[in-house]
Design a protein around this motif. Structure first.
Motif, PDB file in Angstrom:
ATOM      1  N   VAL A  99      57.317  38.260  35.008  1.00  0.00           N
ATOM      2  CA  VAL A  99      56.589  39.215  35.839  1.00  0.00           C
ATOM      3  C   VAL A  99      55.110  39.089  35.520  1.00  0.00           C
ATOM      4  CG1 VAL A  99      56.195  41.653  36.370  1.00  0.00           C
ATOM      5  CG2 VAL A  99      58.530  40.814  35.962  1.00  0.00           C
ATOM      6  N   LEU A 100      54.328  38.771  36.536  1.00  0.00           N
ATOM      7  CA  LEU A 100      52.877  38.654  36.393  1.00  0.00           C
ATOM      8  C   LEU A 100      52.230  39.859  37.071  1.00  0.00           C
ATOM      9  CD1 LEU A 100      52.749  34.958  37.503  1.00  0.00           C
ATOM     10  CD2 LEU A 100      52.231  35.727  35.211  1.00  0.00           C
ATOM     11  N   TYR A 101      51.307  40.482  36.367  1.00  0.00           N
ATOM     12  CA  TYR A 101      50.581  41.610  36.945  1.00  0.00           C
ATOM     13  C   TYR A 101      49.271  41.130  37.543  1.00  0.00           C
ATOM     14  CZ  TYR A 101      53.560  44.898  34.376  1.00  0.00           C
ATOM     15  OH  TYR A 101      54.615  45.625  33.885  1.00  0.00           O
ATOM     16  N   ASN A 102      49.014  41.540  38.758  1.00  0.00           N
ATOM     17  CA  ASN A 102      47.728  41.328  39.401  1.00  0.00           C
ATOM     18  C   ASN A 102      47.001  42.668  39.385  1.00  0.00           C
ATOM     19  OD1 ASN A 102      46.337  39.155  40.391  1.00  0.00           O
ATOM     20  ND2 ASN A 102      47.613  38.920  42.206  1.00  0.00           N
ATOM     21  N   GLY A 103      45.708  42.632  39.231  1.00  0.00           N
ATOM     22  CA  GLY A 103      44.935  43.862  39.202  1.00  0.00           C
ATOM     23  C   GLY A 103      43.509  43.603  39.631  1.00  0.00           C
ATOM     24  N   GLN A 104      42.647  44.503  39.247  1.00  0.00           N
ATOM     25  CA  GLN A 104      41.245  44.402  39.641  1.00  0.00           C
ATOM     26  C   GLN A 104      40.429  43.812  38.506  1.00  0.00           C
ATOM     27  OE1 GLN A 104      39.708  47.986  41.269  1.00  0.00           O
ATOM     28  NE2 GLN A 104      37.624  47.237  41.393  1.00  0.00           N
ATOM     29  N   SER A 105      39.510  42.930  38.865  1.00  0.00           N
ATOM     30  CA  SER A 105      38.556  42.404  37.898  1.00  0.00           C
ATOM     31  C   SER A 105      37.183  42.375  38.563  1.00  0.00           C
ATOM     32  CB  SER A 105      38.957  41.004  37.428  1.00  0.00           C
ATOM     33  OG  SER A 105      38.940  40.085  38.494  1.00  0.00           O
ATOM     34  N   GLN A 106      36.176  42.192  37.753  1.00  0.00           N
ATOM     35  CA  GLN A 106      34.807  42.306  38.263  1.00  0.00           C
ATOM     36  C   GLN A 106      34.528  41.350  39.421  1.00  0.00           C
ATOM     37  OE1 GLN A 106      31.821  41.997  35.233  1.00  0.00           O
ATOM     38  NE2 GLN A 106      30.172  42.522  36.612  1.00  0.00           N
ATOM     39  N   TYR A 107      34.975  40.115  39.330  1.00  0.00           N
ATOM     40  CA  TYR A 107      34.673  39.124  40.361  1.00  0.00           C
ATOM     41  C   TYR A 107      35.899  38.712  41.174  1.00  0.00           C
ATOM     42  CZ  TYR A 107      30.601  38.821  37.372  1.00  0.00           C
ATOM     43  OH  TYR A 107      29.512  39.131  36.616  1.00  0.00           O
ATOM     44  N   GLY A 108      37.070  39.261  40.847  1.00  0.00           N
ATOM     45  CA  GLY A 108      38.290  38.926  41.568  1.00  0.00           C
ATOM     46  C   GLY A 108      38.920  37.611  41.148  1.00  0.00           C
ATOM     47  N   VAL A 109      38.324  36.913  40.199  1.00  0.00           N
ATOM     48  CA  VAL A 109      38.811  35.589  39.824  1.00  0.00           C
ATOM     49  C   VAL A 109      40.161  35.657  39.111  1.00  0.00           C
ATOM     50  CG1 VAL A 109      37.628  35.451  37.576  1.00  0.00           C
ATOM     51  CG2 VAL A 109      38.103  33.366  38.871  1.00  0.00           C
ATOM     52  N   LEU A 110      40.451  36.767  38.448  1.00  0.00           N
ATOM     53  CA  LEU A 110      41.720  36.855  37.728  1.00  0.00           C
ATOM     54  C   LEU A 110      42.909  36.807  38.677  1.00  0.00           C
ATOM     55  CD1 LEU A 110      40.901  39.476  34.943  1.00  0.00           C
ATOM     56  CD2 LEU A 110      40.622  36.983  34.935  1.00  0.00           C
ATOM     57  N   ARG A 111      42.714  37.227  39.894  1.00  0.00           N
ATOM     58  CA  ARG A 111      43.788  37.147  40.888  1.00  0.00           C
ATOM     59  C   ARG A 111      44.119  35.681  41.194  1.00  0.00           C
ATOM     60  NH1 ARG A 111      44.927  42.106  42.820  1.00  0.00           N
ATOM     61  NH2 ARG A 111      45.792  41.470  44.812  1.00  0.00           N
ATOM     62  N   TYR A 112      43.105  34.817  41.211  1.00  0.00           N
ATOM     63  CA  TYR A 112      43.341  33.380  41.404  1.00  0.00           C
ATOM     64  C   TYR A 112      44.084  32.797  40.200  1.00  0.00           C
ATOM     65  CZ  TYR A 112      40.025  33.688  45.264  1.00  0.00           C
ATOM     66  OH  TYR A 112      39.392  34.028  46.435  1.00  0.00           O
ATOM     67  N   PHE A 113      43.704  33.228  38.996  1.00  0.00           N
ATOM     68  CA  PHE A 113      44.392  32.760  37.792  1.00  0.00           C
ATOM     69  C   PHE A 113      45.873  33.100  37.858  1.00  0.00           C
ATOM     70  CE2 PHE A 113      40.429  33.163  34.806  1.00  0.00           C
ATOM     71  CZ  PHE A 113      39.858  32.065  35.417  1.00  0.00           C
ATOM     72  N   ILE A 114      46.179  34.312  38.296  1.00  0.00           N
ATOM     73  CA  ILE A 114      47.578  34.741  38.376  1.00  0.00           C
ATOM     74  C   ILE A 114      48.341  33.860  39.369  1.00  0.00           C
ATOM     75  CG2 ILE A 114      49.100  36.614  39.181  1.00  0.00           C
ATOM     76  CD1 ILE A 114      48.048  37.031  36.320  1.00  0.00           C
ATOM     77  N   GLN A 115      47.736  33.540  40.509  1.00  0.00           N
ATOM     78  CA  GLN A 115      48.394  32.671  41.497  1.00  0.00           C
ATOM     79  C   GLN A 115      48.680  31.294  40.907  1.00  0.00           C
ATOM     80  OE1 GLN A 115      49.601  33.699  44.420  1.00  0.00           O
ATOM     81  NE2 GLN A 115      48.822  35.727  43.962  1.00  0.00           N
ATOM     82  N   ASP A 116      47.691  30.730  40.204  1.00  0.00           N
ATOM     83  CA  ASP A 116      47.881  29.415  39.584  1.00  0.00           C
ATOM     84  C   ASP A 116      48.936  29.459  38.484  1.00  0.00           C
ATOM     85  OD1 ASP A 116      46.049  28.251  41.277  1.00  0.00           O
ATOM     86  OD2 ASP A 116      44.449  28.081  39.787  1.00  0.00           O
ATOM     87  N   LEU A 117      48.923  30.521  37.686  1.00  0.00           N
ATOM     88  CA  LEU A 117      49.939  30.655  36.639  1.00  0.00           C
ATOM     89  C   LEU A 117      51.333  30.801  37.244  1.00  0.00           C
ATOM     90  CD1 LEU A 117      48.064  32.955  34.143  1.00  0.00           C
ATOM     91  CD2 LEU A 117      48.975  30.681  33.645  1.00  0.00           C
ATOM     92  N   ALA A 118      51.438  31.547  38.327  1.00  0.00           N
ATOM     93  CA  ALA A 118      52.732  31.697  38.998  1.00  0.00           C
ATOM     94  C   ALA A 118      53.265  30.329  39.417  1.00  0.00           C
ATOM     95  CB  ALA A 118      52.599  32.629  40.202  1.00  0.00           C
ATOM     96  N   ALA A 119      52.419  29.529  40.030  1.00  0.00           N
ATOM     97  CA  ALA A 119      52.837  28.190  40.466  1.00  0.00           C
ATOM     98  C   ALA A 119      53.250  27.331  39.271  1.00  0.00           C
ATOM     99  CB  ALA A 119      51.705  27.516  41.244  1.00  0.00           C
TER     100      ALA A 119
END
Length: 176
Positions: A9-29
């Motif tokens: 289970v990967l959590y997506n949330g808010q970050s200052q620049y939104g880049v962590l959401r991209y990290f989560i997508q790449d980690l999921a893959a």
């Protein structure tokens, strides 16, 4: 290698620049390429609690993963969700731990915290004496190639673009 019955289970949330959401997508893959089933719970969605409950009822969760310890404060009664389920939360810090002291002081025992800098790890060991695991994992980058611009140099209106930070560069290498 197949982990067909295990879900991360990967959590997506808010970050200052939104880049962590991209990290989560790449980690999921990447986890999917390793044979895991992956569920992303978006903590910004109004339905995240129902989605998390559904996943916990239907899946065999191997571990939870979050950037900067997002979701660490989820509880079952007075106890951490992760301690209650005896399933670890892996909190991958991309910022200095001092910015996440409140999160890291939640008392979660079934926790693994990683830092991207050795001095950050020293800070954790010195100032945050939680019983959780503390490890150093350096930064990585996106697996996918990122296109910076499709314009030629002649078509661009900005001659030089300097991307900087608000941090004093003379203080970057100081010890914590």
């Amino acid at each position: 290698m197949s982990h067909q019955n295990k879900t991360i289970v990967l959590y997506n949330g808010q970050s200052q620049y939104g880049v962590l959401r991209y990290f989560i997508q790449d980690l999921a893959a990447s986890f999917q390429q390793l044979g895991f089933e992956v569920k992303i719970i978006d903590l910004l969605a109004s339905s995240w609690i129902a989605e998390l409950e559904r996943v916990l009822k239907e899946k065999d969760v191997f571990f939870f993963f979050s950037m900067n310890a997002m979701g660490i404060d989820i509880k079952v009664g007075d106890q951490s969700l992760y301690d209650h389920l005896n399933i670890p939360l892996f909190a991958f810090l991309v910022d200095h731990p001092m910015y996440h002291i409140n999160r890291l002081n939640q008392g979660v025992k079934n926790l693994i915290v990683s830092t991207v800098d050795q001095t950050h790890l020293s800070f954790l060991r010195t100032f945050l004496n939680g019983v959780y695991s503390k490890v150093f994992i350096p930064h990585g980058s996106s697996y996918h190639e990122v296109s910076v611009s499709s314009k030629t140099i002649e078509e661009r209106k900005i001659d030089i673009l300097f991307v900087g930070t608000f941090t004093n560069p003379y203080r970057c290498n100081e010890e914590v």
